[in-house]
Design a protein around this motif. Structure first.
Motif, PDB file in Angstrom:
ATOM      1  N   THR A 124       0.869  -1.175   0.000  1.00 27.14           N
ATOM      2  CA  THR A 124       0.000   0.000   0.000  1.00 27.14           C
ATOM      3  C   THR A 124       0.905   1.223   0.000  1.00 27.14           C
ATOM      4  O   THR A 124       2.132   1.094  -0.057  1.00 27.14           O
ATOM      5  N   ASP A 125       0.313   2.384   0.060  1.00 29.96           N
ATOM      6  CA  ASP A 125       1.127   3.611   0.093  1.00 29.96           C
ATOM      7  C   ASP A 125       1.989   3.680   1.347  1.00 29.96           C
ATOM      8  O   ASP A 125       3.037   4.332   1.348  1.00 29.96           O
ATOM      9  N   GLU A 126       1.557   2.980   2.395  1.00 29.72           N
ATOM     10  CA  GLU A 126       2.235   3.126   3.674  1.00 29.72           C
ATOM     11  C   GLU A 126       3.053   1.906   4.092  1.00 29.72           C
ATOM     12  O   GLU A 126       4.060   2.037   4.783  1.00 29.72           O
TER      13      GLU A 126
END
Length: 231
Positions: free
Chosen positions: A13-15
């Protein structure tokens, strides 16, 4: 039948980045009954999804029936899956609006088998599985064990060489669960290759080999000599 070599699956994911499978390597021979065990989050379901070509690996190779299939596109995976793999799920996944006969018949409709042949194949399989007397009933009129028998019959109707089972007794009491596991053993004895994900050591005891996963890696494999001797 199945050869995995350093199979890896990463979710991003983005994180965060999470490795669900980390260089998993093993073979499964035609006619084996293999259980995959491990705690929640260890990668069992991810592995089953890749084996069933519902997902594809990040890296590594997946050979099925002598062909590399791990990195096929969606249509390619779908074509192989429909011809060669039957699925049995914990939640049965039956269609409430269809009768027992119609639920089992569905894969044959997708494969464009003519009506008379569909009827013959479905009736023969219902007799074999022991649910012919329920042919015109709907899923909500069946016990849990009967529903899972319908799900098994639907997985078998196209005569796939491989059955993938995801916690097939998870929603059943012990009596119905044992009935389903005995049915799975009958399929195995008839030559069907079965790979089953389970939390249950009791269910795993029916299989010939147990693979244990932890944090996306194989931590142990063992042969079940008692199950093998029973075949």
């Amino acid at each position: 039948m199945i050869k995995l070599n350093k199979l890896t699956k990463v979710y991003r994911t983005d994180e965060i980045e999470s490795t669900a499978l980390n260089e998993v390597t093993f073979d499964i021979q035609q006619g084996e009954f293999v259980s995959i065990m491990g705690p929640s989050g260890c990668g069992k379901s991810t592995l089953l999804n890749i084996l069933g070509m519902l997902d594809k690996p990040e890296s590594g190779s997946y050979e099925f029936l002598g062909n590399e299939v791990g990195h096929l596109n969606e249509k390619g995976r779908s074509d192989v899956r429909k011809k060669n793999i039957g699925f049995i799920f914990q939640n049965f996944n039956l269609i409430d609006e269809l009768t027992v006969f119609e639920n089992i018949e569905l894969p044959l409709l997708y494969n464009k088998i003519n009506a008379s042949e569909r009827k013959q194949q479905v009736n023969a399989l219902m007799e074999k599985i022991g649910i012919a007397h329920r042919a015109n009933h709907f899923p909500q009129q069946l016990s849990g064990g009967q529903q899972q028998r319908v799900a098994v019959a639907r997985a078998l109707i196209t005569k796939p060489p491989l059955i993938l089972a995801d916690e097939p007794t998870g929603n059943l009491d012990s009596s119905h669960g044992n009935e389903v596991m005995e049915l799975m053993c009958e399929l195995h004895e008839a030559g069907t290759t079965i790979v089953m994900v389970t939390h249950s050591s009791h269910d795993a005891s029916y299989s010939g080999r147990i693979i244990n996963l932890l944090d996306g890696q194989i931590v142990s494999e063992k042969q079940n000599k008692l199950a093998q001797a029973a075949v």
